[in-house]
Design an enzyme around this catalytic site. Structure first.
Site, PDB file in Angstrom:
ATOM      1  N   HIS A  57      17.170 -16.526 -12.650  1.00  0.00           N
ATOM      2  CA  HIS A  57      16.740 -17.914 -12.584  1.00  0.00           C
ATOM      3  C   HIS A  57      17.695 -18.696 -11.689  1.00  0.00           C
ATOM      4  CE1 HIS A  57      14.189 -17.843 -16.544  1.00  0.00           C
ATOM      5  NE2 HIS A  57      13.836 -16.915 -15.665  1.00  0.00           N
ATOM      6  N   GLU A 101      19.608 -21.256 -12.055  1.00  0.00           N
ATOM      7  CA  GLU A 101      20.943 -21.578 -12.573  1.00  0.00           C
ATOM      8  C   GLU A 101      21.905 -20.399 -12.405  1.00  0.00           C
ATOM      9  OE1 GLU A 101      17.947 -23.491 -15.524  1.00  0.00           O
ATOM     10  OE2 GLU A 101      18.006 -21.842 -14.067  1.00  0.00           O
ATOM     11  N   CYS A 141      16.056 -22.685 -19.593  1.00  0.00           N
ATOM     12  CA  CYS A 141      15.399 -22.005 -20.706  1.00  0.00           C
ATOM     13  C   CYS A 141      16.416 -21.681 -21.792  1.00  0.00           C
ATOM     14  CB  CYS A 141      14.709 -20.735 -20.227  1.00  0.00           C
ATOM     15  SG  CYS A 141      15.833 -19.485 -19.545  1.00  0.00           S
ATOM     16  N   ALA A 190     -22.177 -28.345   8.358  1.00  0.00           N
ATOM     17  CA  ALA A 190     -22.781 -27.388   9.294  1.00  0.00           C
ATOM     18  C   ALA A 190     -24.017 -28.022   9.907  1.00  0.00           C
ATOM     19  CB  ALA A 190     -23.159 -26.082   8.576  1.00  0.00           C
ATOM     20  N   TRP A 219     -16.356 -24.287  15.234  1.00  0.00           N
ATOM     21  CA  TRP A 219     -15.396 -24.802  14.262  1.00  0.00           C
ATOM     22  C   TRP A 219     -15.576 -26.304  14.181  1.00  0.00           C
ATOM     23  CZ3 TRP A 219     -12.707 -21.465  11.374  1.00  0.00           C
ATOM     24  CH2 TRP A 219     -12.503 -20.184  11.865  1.00  0.00           C
ATOM     25  N   ARG A 260      -3.221 -16.041   7.788  1.00  0.00           N
ATOM     26  CA  ARG A 260      -2.992 -15.509   9.126  1.00  0.00           C
ATOM     27  C   ARG A 260      -2.286 -16.509  10.037  1.00  0.00           C
ATOM     28  NH1 ARG A 260      -8.056 -14.747   7.695  1.00  0.00           N
ATOM     29  NH2 ARG A 260      -8.924 -16.203   9.216  1.00  0.00           N
ATOM     30  N   GLU A 285     -12.658 -22.719  -1.857  1.00  0.00           N
ATOM     31  CA  GLU A 285     -13.131 -22.860  -0.484  1.00  0.00           C
ATOM     32  C   GLU A 285     -14.618 -22.563  -0.367  1.00  0.00           C
ATOM     33  OE1 GLU A 285     -10.993 -21.538   2.953  1.00  0.00           O
ATOM     34  OE2 GLU A 285      -9.202 -21.087   1.764  1.00  0.00           O
ATOM     35  N   THR A 344     -22.664 -25.357  -2.705  1.00  0.00           N
ATOM     36  CA  THR A 344     -23.100 -25.085  -4.077  1.00  0.00           C
ATOM     37  C   THR A 344     -21.905 -24.920  -5.003  1.00  0.00           C
ATOM     38  OG1 THR A 344     -25.130 -24.031  -3.299  1.00  0.00           O
ATOM     39  CG2 THR A 344     -24.417 -23.519  -5.541  1.00  0.00           C
TER      40      THR A 344
END
Length: 339
Positions: free
Chosen positions: A53, A55, A81, A168, A176, A213, A262, A266
Site C-alpha cells: 500500500h 503508506e 487500513c 450517424a 468520423w 490504442r 459506448e 438503444t
C-alpha cells in the site's frame, strides 16, 4: 489543525496517486507522502493487488534513503487500513514506525475500514488530521468511493454527436463525427475504466475492438449485451443479458469500479432511462446533419413533459481540438444519497 505544510504534503500524495489509477483496481489508487523530521519528503503509491500500500511504499523509500521516520508526518489520500487482507494493516505499520502525525483526505467507506484505521491511530497516540484536500481526493477516487458506497460501478456514458444531436447519417455512416483529439480522449477513458460495454448490435454493425490504442494504459474488460459473433474483434469478452440494472449490479460484484458505456442509441437509452448513468461525456462536433432523418443520440420515446426532463449539472466544458467536450452529472450527490 492542518496548515500550509500539510496541504503541500497532501498535494504531493495526490500527484503520486494519479500515477497508480490504472494499475491498482479493484483496490483504491492511494498516494502517500512522508515528511521526515529533517524535512525530506518521500512519496509512495499503492501497488497492483497483492503489492504494498502507499503508506508502506513511502516508509520503505525513507528507510532505504537512511531517513529517520520516527516523529514524521504522513499525508495519505485515503484512510489507512486496519485489517489483514493480502497485506498487513497500514495503521499498525505507521504506529510501529513511530509516525507522529497522519493527515488524511478521506475516510474509507469500505465496511472493513470505515473509521477503524483512524481510531486505531488515535488510540496509539498518533495525531490525526482529517479532511485536507478532501474534494480533490474525492474526485480522484470517485469510482472507488461510488463502488464501495453502492456496490455498483461508476457508470460513464460516452456520446458523440453533431451539434443537432445526430450520431450517424441516414445511411448509417458515422466515421468520423469527431476528430482525433476527441478519439484520443475516448481511449483515455477506456484506460481509466475497468470495463467497456456495447450492445451486440454495435458489435455486428461496427466490429469495434474497444482497446486502448491512442494512448497509454491497459485495455478494459470488454462487455457485450447479447451475443458477439464468433469472429468479432471484441473477443474475448463477457457476454451478458438481462435488465441493465442487474447487469450493472453483477459487474459491481465482479469488481468493476468504473464502467464505460459506448453502446449505440438503444443501449444508451436503456442506461439513461434506468437512471444508471453517473457521468455523461458528450463530444460535440462542429457539424450539422440538418434534418431529422439521421440517427439520434437516444432511440424511442423521451420524457413526455418538460417536467420529466433529465436535469443535471455541468462538471466540465472544454475544447478537444475542433470538438467540444461536455461532462455532466445528475443533480445531487448520488454517492451520498446511496450511503
Amino acid at each position: 489543525m492542518a496548515g500550509a505544510d500539510d496541504e503541500a504534503l497532501m498535494a504531493a500524495a495526490l500527484e503520486v496517486a494519479a500515477a497508480g489509477r490504472r494499475r491498482t483496481p479493484p483496490n483504491p489508487w492511494v498516494g502517500a507522502a512522508l515528511r521526515c523530521v529533517d524535512g525530506r519528503v518521500f512519496v509512495g503509491a499503492t501497488e497492483p493487488p497483492g503489492g504494498r500500500h502507499a503508506e508502506i511504499v513511502a516508509l520503505d523509500a525513507a528507510r532505504a534513503a537512511g531517513a529517520l521516520v520516527e516523529g514524521a508526518t504522513m499525508a495519505v489520500t485515503l484512510e489507512p487500513c486496519a485489517h489483514h487482507g493480502r497485506t498487513g494493516p497500514c495503521a499498525d505499520a505507521l504506529v510501529a514506525a513511530g509516525v507522529a502525525r497522519v493527515v488524511v483526505a478521506l475516510r474509507d467507506p469500505d465496511p472493513v475500514v470505515d473509521g477503524r484505521g483512524l481510531a486505531q491511530l488515535r488510540a496509539a497516540g498518533v495525531e490525526v488530521v482529517e479532511g485536507v484536500a478532501a474534494d480533490a481526493a474525492a474526485e480522484q477516487l470517485h469510482a472507488y468511493l461510488h463502488h464501495r458506497r453502492t456496490g455498483r460501478p461508476l457508470v460513464v456514458l460516452k456520446l458523440a454527436s453533431t451539434l443537432d444531436g445526430r450520431t450517424a447519417a441516414p445511411d448509417g455512416s458515422s466515421r468520423w463525427i469527431t476528430g482525433p483529439e476527441a478519439r484520443a480522449e475516448v481511449h483515455r477513458l477506456r484506460a481509466d475504466s475497468d470495463a467497456v460495454l456495447v450492445g451486440a448490435g454495435t458489435v455486428r454493425a461496427d466490429d469495434p475492438a474497444l482497446t486502448v490504442r491512442h494512448g497509454d494504459g491497459p485495455d478494459p474488460q470488454r462487455v457485450v449485451l447479447g451475443t458477439a459473433p464468433p469472429d468479432a474483434r471484441v473477443r474475448p469478452c463477457w457476454e451478458m443479458a438481462g435488465p441493465v440494472p442487474e447487469v450493472v449490479a453483477e459487474l459491481g460484484r465482479r469488481g468493476v469500479l468504473q464502467l464505460l458505456v459506448e453502446g449505440g442509441a438503444t443501449v444508451a437509452k436503456s442506461f439513461h432511462e434506468a437512471r444508471l448513468v453517473d457521468r455523461y461525456v458528450l463530444h460535440l462536433a462542429p457539424a450539422l446533419a440538418g434534418g431529422d432523418d439521421g440517427r439520434p443520440t437516444f432511440v424511442g420515446p423521451g420524457a413526455p413533459h418538460i417536467d420529466r426532463f433529465w436535469r443535471g449539472r455541468f462538471v466540465r466544458v472544454r475544447p478537444l481540438g475542433r470538438d467540444l467536450e461536455i461532462v455532466a452529472e445528475p443533480e445531487g450527490d448520488l454517492d451520498a444519497d446511496a450511503g
